[in-house]
Design a protein around this motif. Structure first.
Motif, PDB file in Angstrom:
ATOM      1  N   SER A 232      25.865  39.725  31.930  1.00 34.44           N
ATOM      2  CA  SER A 232      25.689  39.847  33.338  1.00 34.44           C
ATOM      3  C   SER A 232      26.756  39.237  33.910  1.00 34.44           C
ATOM      4  N   LEU A 233      26.527  40.041  35.537  1.00 37.60           N
ATOM      5  CA  LEU A 233      27.780  38.778  36.165  1.00 37.60           C
ATOM      6  C   LEU A 233      27.361  38.824  37.332  1.00 37.60           C
ATOM      7  N   THR A 234      27.595  37.619  37.471  1.00 35.19           N
ATOM      8  CA  THR A 234      27.277  35.936  38.579  1.00 35.19           C
ATOM      9  C   THR A 234      28.036  36.248  39.428  1.00 35.19           C
ATOM     10  N   CYS A 235      28.308  36.298  40.743  1.00 36.49           N
ATOM     11  CA  CYS A 235      28.932  35.680  41.919  1.00 36.49           C
ATOM     12  C   CYS A 235      29.081  34.624  42.052  1.00 36.49           C
ATOM     13  N   VAL A 236      29.769  33.773  41.792  1.00 36.17           N
ATOM     14  CA  VAL A 236      29.627  31.812  42.131  1.00 36.17           C
ATOM     15  C   VAL A 236      30.852  31.664  43.680  1.00 36.17           C
ATOM     16  N   ALA A 237      31.565  32.925  43.778  1.00 34.47           N
ATOM     17  CA  ALA A 237      32.572  32.156  45.077  1.00 34.47           C
ATOM     18  C   ALA A 237      32.813  33.301  45.887  1.00 34.47           C
ATOM     19  N   ALA A 238      32.921  33.574  47.365  1.00 31.82           N
ATOM     20  CA  ALA A 238      33.101  35.069  47.716  1.00 31.82           C
ATOM     21  C   ALA A 238      33.983  34.771  49.131  1.00 31.82           C
ATOM     22  N   PHE A 239      34.707  34.970  49.536  1.00 33.27           N
ATOM     23  CA  PHE A 239      35.161  34.920  50.881  1.00 33.27           C
ATOM     24  C   PHE A 239      35.509  36.244  50.756  1.00 33.27           C
ATOM     25  N   ASP A 240      35.201  36.455  52.796  1.00 38.35           N
ATOM     26  CA  ASP A 240      34.544  37.417  53.229  1.00 38.35           C
ATOM     27  C   ASP A 240      35.447  37.622  54.741  1.00 38.35           C
ATOM     28  N   GLU A 241      36.522  38.472  55.418  1.00 37.68           N
ATOM     29  CA  GLU A 241      37.086  38.690  55.800  1.00 37.68           C
ATOM     30  C   GLU A 241      36.693  38.579  57.319  1.00 37.68           C
ATOM     31  N   ALA A 242      35.371  38.915  57.105  1.00 34.26           N
ATOM     32  CA  ALA A 242      34.163  38.879  58.618  1.00 34.26           C
ATOM     33  C   ALA A 242      33.371  37.782  58.508  1.00 34.26           C
ATOM     34  N   GLU A 243      32.404  37.766  57.327  1.00 30.20           N
ATOM     35  CA  GLU A 243      32.017  36.710  57.273  1.00 30.20           C
ATOM     36  C   GLU A 243      32.286  35.252  56.605  1.00 30.20           C
ATOM     37  N   GLY A 244      33.598  35.077  56.364  1.00 30.67           N
ATOM     38  CA  GLY A 244      34.430  33.622  56.059  1.00 30.67           C
ATOM     39  C   GLY A 244      33.666  33.521  54.585  1.00 30.67           C
ATOM     40  N   PRO A 245      33.569  32.429  53.970  1.00 33.89           N
ATOM     41  CA  PRO A 245      33.339  31.810  52.494  1.00 33.89           C
ATOM     42  C   PRO A 245      31.511  31.602  52.655  1.00 33.89           C
TER      43      PRO A 245
END
Length: 462
Positions: A341-354
């Motif tokens: 499985s893959l779990t997203c542990v962090a993201a940064f979106d140009e629209a939504e932020g961190p």
């Protein structure tokens, strides 16, 4: 069709404060402010004054360099999702997701806009003569039919603000008449605003009372807004075509303003041709990426950053450097082959932020993606909507986020598969360059070494 101005016109629905935006070597708006109230507003200006660009900015398809956009009390920068749910931008480019049929496209938009009116949609579909096109894919429709699909969606979205760029282009007399009748009703609406730009009706005079918002290219500011009577002559001119999407300014941190929608999806995707390659500034920024990642690694290993802050910093660095829509870090779970499985542990979106992530992808559900990723270590997809390995992810993951292209690299820690570094692009397909692929691969190697050193220390870690 002689209406009095709607009583709600005195209360602005859309507010623009101190807006700054320009293309390289061509500033358009500097400390530009204006308000738009209920009813109709005609956006007028000389060719090149920025009418189409302004509508894109108001709709979130382009990001201002500075300033505030508000619909009522909702600010685009601080509440981008709520802002987007209240504005619909209908541009003049091709429709997104050209593999979908109109009913599928309308159904997708219905999930994005709480006020989407299915009953009104049926009426617009009939009035625009779209009934015979419903089983065709959007990409196979003639341009006039695509335009009608876009207008039917805009007129049915139920947003507080609707932005129509060149709405009469390509319409036959019957469709033009239906649009005129709809706008006739919109002129007296007390709680919704409609902003139109582009060539007007062939007859010239505006058939409804409307506010006039004028752009002065030389002053780069808004002239006074006035109410135009129904008999006024509004001499629209066809604006010169200008540069599109590539000039959007990027996030520099969680507080920056960048609300791209589709609605956001549709709007960003309607920017003309696929992105051929990155701008020169982006290419030069790739040169500094290894040093930036080394600095973040050092901060982690010297306890100047927590694991969560380290992940967040990396995502911001990646999104900014690659000038992409979204950057994220994923961690593998599961031990048995075929049951990863893959779990997203962090993201940064140009629209939504961190974001701290949370999405989970299971190999049992998305076997094609896992197989391709694990086999090659680097997976580049120019168009996720047509990629055979990614079809299982289109409906649950790509469509809701408006993702069109992705570049993923895996990395190992102590010889075991550990994580994925992912960058994604919304809008038009993006052709990832060899240099970008190599750069992301190098970043993954740097992260791998830092994580291995971090977890090798005799202390309990996250």
């Amino acid at each position: 069709m002689n209406h009095a101005a709607p009583p709600g016109r005195a209360q602005p629905l859309l507010t623009v404060e101190q807006l700054d935006f320009g293309y390289p070597g061509r500033p358009l708006f500097t400390a530009w402010s204006a308000t738009v109230s209920a009813g109709l507003t005609w956006l007028q200006g000389r060719p090149g004054s920025g009418k189409s660009t302004l509508l894109k900015l108001l709709g979130g398809a382009l990001a201002p360099a500075a300033g505030r956009l508000l619909i009522g009390p909702v600010e685009a920068a601080s509440e981008p999702r709520r802002y987007r749910q209240q504005v619909f931008w209908c541009g003049d480019g091709p429709l997104p997701f050209d593999h979908l049929r109109p009913p599928e496209y309308f159904g997708f938009l219905q999930g994005l806009y709480p006020g989407f009116d299915v009953g009104a949609l049926g009426q617009h579909v009939q009035a625009f003569g779209l009934a015979g096109h419903l089983q065709q894919r959007l990409g196979a429709l003639p341009s006039g039919a695509q335009r009608k699909v876009a207008l039917a969606a805009a007129l049915s979205a139920g947003t507080r603000v609707t932005l129509l760029d060149r709405p009469f282009d390509g319409l036959d007399p019957s469709a033009r008449g239906h649009l005129l009748a709809t706008l006739d009703s919109a002129a007296t609406h007390a709680s919704r605003a409609w902003v139109l730009a582009g060539p007007g009706v062939d007859a010239g005079p505006a058939p409804w009372p409307a506010a006039l918002l004028e752009l002065d290219r030389r002053e780069r500011r808004c002239n006074a807004v006035s109410v135009v009577p129904a008999t006024a002559d509004i001499p629209f001119r066809r604006p010169a075509s200008g540069p599109t999407g590539a000039a959007a300014l990027r996030h520099r941190g969680p507080g920056a303003d960048l609300p791209p929608p589709l609605h956001t999806i549709g709007r960003r995707m309607s920017t003309a041709a696929p992105i051929a390659g990155p701008a020169s500034g982006h290419l030069s920024s790739l040169d500094g990426l290894p040093a930036a990642v080394r600095a973040h690694n050092a901060d982690l290993l010297n306890d100047r950053l927590s694991v969560a802050d380290y992940r967040a910093r990396l995502c911001v660095e990646l999104q900014t450097t690659f000038a992409c829509s979204r950057a994220s870090l994923w961690r593998f779970g599961g031990a048995a082959p075929g049951d990863l499985s893959l779990t997203c542990v962090a993201a940064f979106d140009e629209a939504e932020g961190p974001s701290s992530g949370g999405d989970v992808l299971n190999q049992s559900e998305y076997h094609g993606y896992f197989e391709a990723l694990l086999q090659h270590g680097v997976y580049a997809s120019i168009d996720v909507l047509t990629d055979p390995h990614l079809q299982g992810l289109v409906a649950p993951y790509f469509l809701p986020r408006g993702i069109r292209s992705l570049l993923d690299t895996t990395f190992k820690v102590n010889g075991k598969i550990f994580g994925v570094v992912c960058i994604e692009q919304t809008g038009a397909p993006r052709d990832w360059t060899l240099r970008e692929r190599q750069a992301l691969r190098n970043v993954s190697s740097q992260i791998s070494l830092a994580v291995a050193r971090f977890y090798a220390r005799p202390r309990e870690r996250d």
